[in-house]
Write an enzyme that holds these catalytic residues in place. Structure first.
Site, PDB file in Angstrom:
ATOM      1  N   HIS A 107      32.555  61.749   2.773  1.00 10.01           N
ATOM      2  CA  HIS A 107      31.875  61.940   1.493  1.00 10.01           C
ATOM      3  C   HIS A 107      30.945  63.148   1.599  1.00 10.01           C
ATOM      4  O   HIS A 107      29.805  63.024   2.055  1.00 10.01           O
ATOM      5  CB  HIS A 107      31.052  60.704   1.119  1.00 10.01           C
ATOM      6  CG  HIS A 107      31.858  59.482   0.831  1.00 10.01           C
ATOM      7  ND1 HIS A 107      32.617  59.335  -0.313  1.00 10.01           N
ATOM      8  CD2 HIS A 107      32.029  58.324   1.537  1.00 10.01           C
ATOM      9  CE1 HIS A 107      33.208  58.153  -0.311  1.00 10.01           C
ATOM     10  NE2 HIS A 107      32.872  57.521   0.803  1.00 10.01           N
ATOM     11  N   HIS A 117      40.246  60.491   2.175  1.00  5.16           N
ATOM     12  CA  HIS A 117      40.547  59.286   2.951  1.00  5.16           C
ATOM     13  C   HIS A 117      41.823  59.542   3.744  1.00  5.16           C
ATOM     14  O   HIS A 117      42.772  60.152   3.243  1.00  5.16           O
ATOM     15  CB  HIS A 117      40.741  58.087   2.022  1.00  5.16           C
ATOM     16  CG  HIS A 117      41.471  56.945   2.663  1.00  5.16           C
ATOM     17  ND1 HIS A 117      42.795  56.667   2.402  1.00  5.16           N
ATOM     18  CD2 HIS A 117      41.064  56.023   3.571  1.00  5.16           C
ATOM     19  CE1 HIS A 117      43.171  55.618   3.107  1.00  5.16           C
ATOM     20  NE2 HIS A 117      42.154  55.210   3.829  1.00  5.16           N
ATOM     21  N   ASN A 119      44.271  57.531   6.999  1.00  8.76           N
ATOM     22  CA  ASN A 119      44.450  56.557   8.075  1.00  8.76           C
ATOM     23  C   ASN A 119      45.891  56.539   8.550  1.00  8.76           C
ATOM     24  O   ASN A 119      46.815  56.890   7.803  1.00  8.76           O
ATOM     25  CB  ASN A 119      43.981  55.145   7.668  1.00  8.76           C
ATOM     26  CG  ASN A 119      44.900  54.488   6.661  1.00  8.76           C
ATOM     27  OD1 ASN A 119      46.050  54.169   6.958  1.00  8.76           O
ATOM     28  ND2 ASN A 119      44.402  54.288   5.452  1.00  8.76           N
ATOM     29  N   ARG A 121      48.286  53.886  11.359  1.00  7.92           N
ATOM     30  CA  ARG A 121      48.169  52.623  12.090  1.00  7.92           C
ATOM     31  C   ARG A 121      49.550  52.108  12.498  1.00  7.92           C
ATOM     32  O   ARG A 121      50.576  52.443  11.891  1.00  7.92           O
ATOM     33  CB  ARG A 121      47.479  51.570  11.228  1.00  7.92           C
ATOM     34  CG  ARG A 121      48.230  51.251   9.949  1.00  7.92           C
ATOM     35  CD  ARG A 121      47.445  50.372   8.994  1.00  7.92           C
ATOM     36  NE  ARG A 121      48.172  50.190   7.745  1.00  7.92           N
ATOM     37  CZ  ARG A 121      48.125  51.031   6.723  1.00  7.92           C
ATOM     38  NH1 ARG A 121      47.380  52.116   6.795  1.00  7.92           N
ATOM     39  NH2 ARG A 121      48.810  50.792   5.616  1.00  7.92           N
ATOM     40  N   HIS A 156      48.731  68.896  -1.521  1.00  8.30           N
ATOM     41  CA  HIS A 156      50.055  68.284  -1.630  1.00  8.30           C
ATOM     42  C   HIS A 156      51.114  69.095  -0.885  1.00  8.30           C
ATOM     43  O   HIS A 156      52.046  68.507  -0.307  1.00  8.30           O
ATOM     44  CB  HIS A 156      50.429  68.103  -3.098  1.00  8.30           C
ATOM     45  CG  HIS A 156      49.888  66.848  -3.692  1.00  8.30           C
ATOM     46  ND1 HIS A 156      50.569  65.657  -3.644  1.00  8.30           N
ATOM     47  CD2 HIS A 156      48.719  66.585  -4.318  1.00  8.30           C
ATOM     48  CE1 HIS A 156      49.848  64.706  -4.225  1.00  8.30           C
ATOM     49  NE2 HIS A 156      48.725  65.254  -4.645  1.00  8.30           N
ATOM     50  N   GLY A 270      37.045  40.899  11.085  1.00  6.57           N
ATOM     51  CA  GLY A 270      36.796  42.132  11.819  1.00  6.57           C
ATOM     52  C   GLY A 270      35.331  42.537  11.794  1.00  6.57           C
ATOM     53  O   GLY A 270      34.457  41.819  11.300  1.00  6.57           O
ATOM     54  N   ARG A 271      35.053  43.716  12.296  1.00  7.55           N
ATOM     55  CA  ARG A 271      33.700  44.211  12.463  1.00  7.55           C
ATOM     56  C   ARG A 271      33.216  44.800  11.137  1.00  7.55           C
ATOM     57  O   ARG A 271      33.633  45.888  10.730  1.00  7.55           O
ATOM     58  CB  ARG A 271      33.672  45.252  13.568  1.00  7.55           C
ATOM     59  CG  ARG A 271      32.286  45.615  14.064  1.00  7.55           C
ATOM     60  CD  ARG A 271      32.418  46.418  15.353  1.00  7.55           C
ATOM     61  NE  ARG A 271      31.121  46.707  15.936  1.00  7.55           N
ATOM     62  CZ  ARG A 271      30.445  47.838  15.717  1.00  7.55           C
ATOM     63  NH1 ARG A 271      30.933  48.758  14.913  1.00  7.55           N
ATOM     64  NH2 ARG A 271      29.292  48.034  16.306  1.00  7.55           N
TER      65      ARG A 271
END
Length: 311
Positions: A107, A117, A119, A121, A156, A270-271
């Protein structure tokens, strides 16, 4: 064929090593952009916790450029897959699981620089007497407040370039998935200008799917850094900051109501500090607010928060 030779068996050691290296590589560049260092917090679940595993939380608050930024790695194991992870595959409900990945949200303070954003995984599920199931997921999406056409096209195009070597169908499929996923149904508006998003991705083999995930991970800095380098010097005032805070409110709504990663983290015990790292430090909600006609704020809605083919 041994288990080690099976192309369908995930190599979690290789994935972990890649993710930890990527986290540090990204941090070096973000600290260069900001001028301040991220807090480095390594953690493990206690021996009596429901979950097992560890993580490396990296957070910057009140930086010179980033108002808040987080780049988190986690490697978590549990005895029962959280509901959000099996929502699209109910046949996996109740399986044991192992999940490892990186989650990043930035941010910037300057409203002319977009929130981003990212991620990637890997999730593995097992059950006695049943075949192991794994998949990769992740993506990159951009949330501008005062957007520029060339920035959106650059973002993009970078996403497309990183996926095209694996098949020309991936970018349009992952872009459409992103447009559908990052959508506030109760507001009937997108969160931002999208990007790419994928889940339940297995490819032709583990190595094939892992290569796609790595390519997405390696593209993050190329997609984002040139944009903030171009826009970070644009002057702004209270009016622009207020609009930024208003739009950040939409970001909070999505993360708390729809984001599968947030739901997964909460459901799996979770944390919490790491899970909610993605929230902006300042957000506002104005009752029945609408932008002035033909204003820069209105242009966000009319020209950018619509379905578009950027490349």
């Amino acid at each position: 064929m041994t288990v080690q030779d099976d192309p369908r068996v995930p190599d979690t050691d290789a994935v972990r090593a890649y993710l930890l290296g990527l986290q540090e590589h990204i941090l070096v560049e973000l600290e260069r952009l900001d001028g301040k260092s991220f807090l480095r917090d390594n953690w493990q679940f206690p021996s009596d916790a429901t979950l097992r595993g560890d993580g490396r939380t990296r957070v910057l608050e009140d930086g010179d450029f980033f108002e808040r930024g987080g780049v988190n790695f986690s490697h978590v194991m549990g005895d029962c897959l959280p509901p959000s992870a099996s929502a699209t595959r109910p046949e996996l409900t109740g399986r044991a699981f192992e999940a490892l990945g990186i989650s990043l949200v930035l941010h910037p303070r300057n409203p002319y620089c977009p929130t981003v954003h990212f991620n990637v995984r890997l999730l593995i599920t097992t059950a006695p007497g049943e075949a192991l199931v794994f998949w990769f997921g992740g993506g990159i999406d951009l949330t501008p407040y005062y957007p520029f056409e060339e920035d959106c096209r650059h973002f993009h195009q970078t996403c497309k370039d990183t996926l095209d070597p694996f098949g020309k169908a991936l970018y349009p499929n992952f872009k459409a998935w992103c447009d559908e996923y990052f959508y506030l149904k109760h507001r009937q508006e997108p969160r931002g200008i999208g990007g790419i998003f994928f889940d339940d991705f297995t490819g032709e083999s583990f190595d094939d799917a892992f290569d796609v995930m790595k390519s997405v991970g390696n593209a993050f800095l190329d997609a984002y850094v040139p944009i903030v380098e171009r826009r970070r010097g644009i002057p702004y005032g209270k009016h622009q900051r207020d609009f930024q805070a208003h739009r950040r409110g939409r970001y909070v709504e999505f993360n708390l109501m729809f984001d599968r990663g947030t739901q997964y983290g909460i459901q799996s015990s979770g944390r919490t500090e790491s899970i909610l790292m993605s929230m902006p430090p300042i957000a506002k909600w104005h009752y029945d607010w609408h932008p002035a006609k033909n204003s820069p704020e209105a242009k966000l809605y009319t020209d950018f928060l619509i379905h578009r083919e950027w490349v």
